[in-house]
Write a protein that holds these residues in place. Structure first.
Motif, PDB file in Angstrom:
ATOM      1  N   ILE A 171       0.845  -1.210   0.000  1.00 32.81           N
ATOM      2  CA  ILE A 171       0.000   0.000   0.000  1.00 32.81           C
ATOM      3  C   ILE A 171       0.875   1.253   0.000  1.00 32.81           C
ATOM      4  O   ILE A 171       0.550   2.247  -0.665  1.00 32.81           O
ATOM      5  CB  ILE A 171      -0.996  -0.029   1.191  1.00 32.81           C
ATOM      6  N   ASN A 172       2.012   1.197   0.724  1.00 28.59           N
ATOM      7  CA  ASN A 172       2.943   2.345   0.695  1.00 28.59           C
ATOM      8  C   ASN A 172       3.385   2.641  -0.728  1.00 28.59           C
ATOM      9  O   ASN A 172       3.456   3.786  -1.153  1.00 28.59           O
ATOM     10  CB  ASN A 172       4.179   2.053   1.562  1.00 28.59           C
ATOM     11  N   ILE A 190      -5.738   8.518   3.638  1.00 27.31           N
ATOM     12  CA  ILE A 190      -5.491   8.034   5.010  1.00 27.31           C
ATOM     13  C   ILE A 190      -5.247   6.526   4.951  1.00 27.31           C
ATOM     14  O   ILE A 190      -5.972   5.800   4.259  1.00 27.31           O
ATOM     15  CB  ILE A 190      -6.706   8.332   5.912  1.00 27.31           C
ATOM     16  N   GLN A 191      -4.228   6.079   5.681  1.00 25.60           N
ATOM     17  CA  GLN A 191      -3.918   4.635   5.680  1.00 25.60           C
ATOM     18  C   GLN A 191      -4.134   4.046   7.069  1.00 25.60           C
ATOM     19  O   GLN A 191      -3.595   4.552   8.041  1.00 25.60           O
ATOM     20  CB  GLN A 191      -2.456   4.409   5.294  1.00 25.60           C
ATOM     21  N   VAL A 226      -9.674   9.881   1.130  1.00 28.57           N
ATOM     22  CA  VAL A 226      -9.818   8.478   0.734  1.00 28.57           C
ATOM     23  C   VAL A 226      -9.151   7.641   1.821  1.00 28.57           C
ATOM     24  O   VAL A 226      -8.029   7.935   2.234  1.00 28.57           O
ATOM     25  CB  VAL A 226      -9.146   8.236  -0.641  1.00 28.57           C
ATOM     26  N   LEU A 227      -9.882   6.632   2.308  1.00 26.61           N
ATOM     27  CA  LEU A 227      -9.340   5.810   3.399  1.00 26.61           C
ATOM     28  C   LEU A 227      -8.982   4.415   2.880  1.00 26.61           C
ATOM     29  O   LEU A 227      -9.825   3.716   2.305  1.00 26.61           O
ATOM     30  CB  LEU A 227     -10.392   5.706   4.519  1.00 26.61           C
ATOM     31  N   ILE A 228      -7.714   4.018   3.103  1.00 27.41           N
ATOM     32  CA  ILE A 228      -7.308   2.646   2.725  1.00 27.41           C
ATOM     33  C   ILE A 228      -7.122   1.870   4.028  1.00 27.41           C
ATOM     34  O   ILE A 228      -6.352   2.285   4.898  1.00 27.41           O
ATOM     35  CB  ILE A 228      -5.983   2.623   1.928  1.00 27.41           C
ATOM     36  N   THR A 238      -8.497  -8.508   4.376  1.00 29.04           N
ATOM     37  CA  THR A 238      -9.454  -7.617   3.714  1.00 29.04           C
ATOM     38  C   THR A 238      -8.834  -6.244   3.538  1.00 29.04           C
ATOM     39  O   THR A 238      -8.358  -5.648   4.502  1.00 29.04           O
ATOM     40  CB  THR A 238     -10.744  -7.509   4.561  1.00 29.04           C
ATOM     41  N   VAL A 239      -8.814  -5.784   2.300  1.00 25.94           N
ATOM     42  CA  VAL A 239      -8.308  -4.436   2.016  1.00 25.94           C
ATOM     43  C   VAL A 239      -9.465  -3.644   1.420  1.00 25.94           C
ATOM     44  O   VAL A 239     -10.091  -4.089   0.457  1.00 25.94           O
ATOM     45  CB  VAL A 239      -7.130  -4.465   1.013  1.00 25.94           C
ATOM     46  N   SER A 240      -9.766  -2.485   2.036  1.00 24.19           N
ATOM     47  CA  SER A 240     -10.863  -1.679   1.486  1.00 24.19           C
ATOM     48  C   SER A 240     -10.376  -0.285   1.113  1.00 24.19           C
ATOM     49  O   SER A 240      -9.479   0.260   1.751  1.00 24.19           O
ATOM     50  CB  SER A 240     -12.008  -1.602   2.484  1.00 24.19           C
ATOM     51  N   VAL A 241     -10.982   0.251   0.065  1.00 23.41           N
ATOM     52  CA  VAL A 241     -10.663   1.618  -0.384  1.00 23.41           C
ATOM     53  C   VAL A 241     -11.975   2.398  -0.360  1.00 23.41           C
ATOM     54  O   VAL A 241     -12.889   2.122  -1.140  1.00 23.41           O
ATOM     55  CB  VAL A 241     -10.048   1.602  -1.805  1.00 23.41           C
TER      56      VAL A 241
END
Ligand code: ADP
Length: 317
Positions: A171-172, A190-191, A226-228, A238-241
């Motif tokens: 993600i980075n 935002i991560q 935007v939140l990751i 689970t990865v959400s965007v």
């Protein structure tokens, strides 16, 4: 059935012999008479049995022929169905791709023609036409790149170079790639990413999340966020965007992962560029990783794209 017929004939003959013996009480010398003259051998019985056998054979063969013909027809249809669907799908793909190429090509052609028709064309006009043309060429390049990507993920053995991938690092990398667009649109990324690992192909997973974050930025108003988020849930990661953008109409949700599908609002109201290929590439990448991708969205409230990937088993490096 034939055996039954033979048994039936034997029984009839036995009955005749018994009856003959009872009637005359003398066993005739059968050797002296021919079969036709012999009262115990009735040609009509033999003829009838022959006829019955023929009818039975004709009926059985007819039934077998009909049954096997019917079955062959059904099975051939079933076998050919996926091939037929594939050919139809390919034809649709070719016509969609040609259609997408035609728009920038037509625009290029007409601006060249207009310029050539002018009696005294100026250099500044030529320059502005070139600038315009370059942007059309860029569009075509983007389209052909996306088509190539899609074709690559369609290959059965493509991108099978799997390894253990850290989602945090991944993600980075995605955020680093996409940051210039976010800065330009004044959108904060935002991560909230836990240190989890999945088994996969790093480059294609980067492509997957670049598509999702890029869309989140594209369909969000400036100055929003935007939140990751990434976390472990059972055997999956689970990865959400999540964005606070325009959202997706309910009628569009079942189709957004289809090739070349763009919602009406994306086509007309929004000036967002794209060909409707991003999410179909994303879905192909998720399928390659035996995962799942889906969206939850409310119009004018925002969307969240959720990707579930199998987490890396312990000890897999
Ligand atoms: P495009 O290049 O048009 O963005 P995609 O395949 O990435 O193609 O997306 C297909 C359609 O899904 C888009 O046209 C848009 O209507 C919708 N869509 C995708 N992501 C979002 C999002 N984050 N918010 C709102 N709509 C979205």
């Amino acid at each position: 059935m034939l055996t039954l017929e033979v048994d039936r004939l034997t029984k009839t003959q036995r009955f005749r012999v018994e009856k003959y013996k009872n009637d005359i009480r003398i066993v005739p010398d059968l050797s002296t008479k021919s079969n036709t003259q012999n009262p115990m051998f009735h040609p009509s019985v033999i003829a009838e049995t022959k006829k019955r056998i023929l009818v039975i054979l004709a009926m059985t063969d007819g039934a077998v022929l009909l049954l096997s013909g019917g079955l062959a027809y059904i099975l051939a249809g079933r076998t050919l169905k996926p091939i037929k669907e594939m050919v139809e799908d390919q034809n649709q793909f070719i016509s969609d791709a040609s259609h997408e190429f035609r728009t920038p090509l037509t625009s290029l052609k007409s601006s060249f023609e207009v310029y050539l028709r002018e009696k005294n064309p100026s250099l500044s006009e030529a320059k502005s036409i070139m600038v315009e043309s370059l942007s059309e060429v860029d569009k075509m390049q983007n389209l052909s790149d996306a088509l190539l990507q899609l074709a690559q993920y369609q290959k059965p053995n493509g991108h099978t170079n799997f390894e253990s991938v850290s989602i945090k690092e991944l993600i980075n990398e995605v955020v680093r790639k996409i940051k210039p667009i976010a800065v330009k649109r004044e959108i904060t990324i935002i991560q909230e990413v836990k240190d989890v690992e999945v088994v996969g192909n790093k480059d294609s997973l980067i492509e997957l999340f670049v598509i999702l974050v890029d869309n989140a930025l594209k369909y969000s108003p400036s100055k929003s966020s935007v939140l990751i988020k990434a976390e472990k849930k059972g055997s999956m990661v689970t990865v959400s965007v999540r964005d606070k953008g325009v959202g997706i109409e309910e009628k569009d949700i079942p189709h957004i992962f289809d090739r070349f599908y763009r919602s009406d609002s994306a086509r007309s109201k929004l000036k967002a560029t794209g060909y409707g290929l991003g999410l179909s590439i994303a879905k192909k990448i998720v399928n390659l990783h035996h995962g799942r991708i889906y969206v939850e969205s409310k119009q004018n409230k925002g969307s969240v794209f959720i990707v579930q990937l199998p987490k890396a088993p312990k000890g897999v490096i």
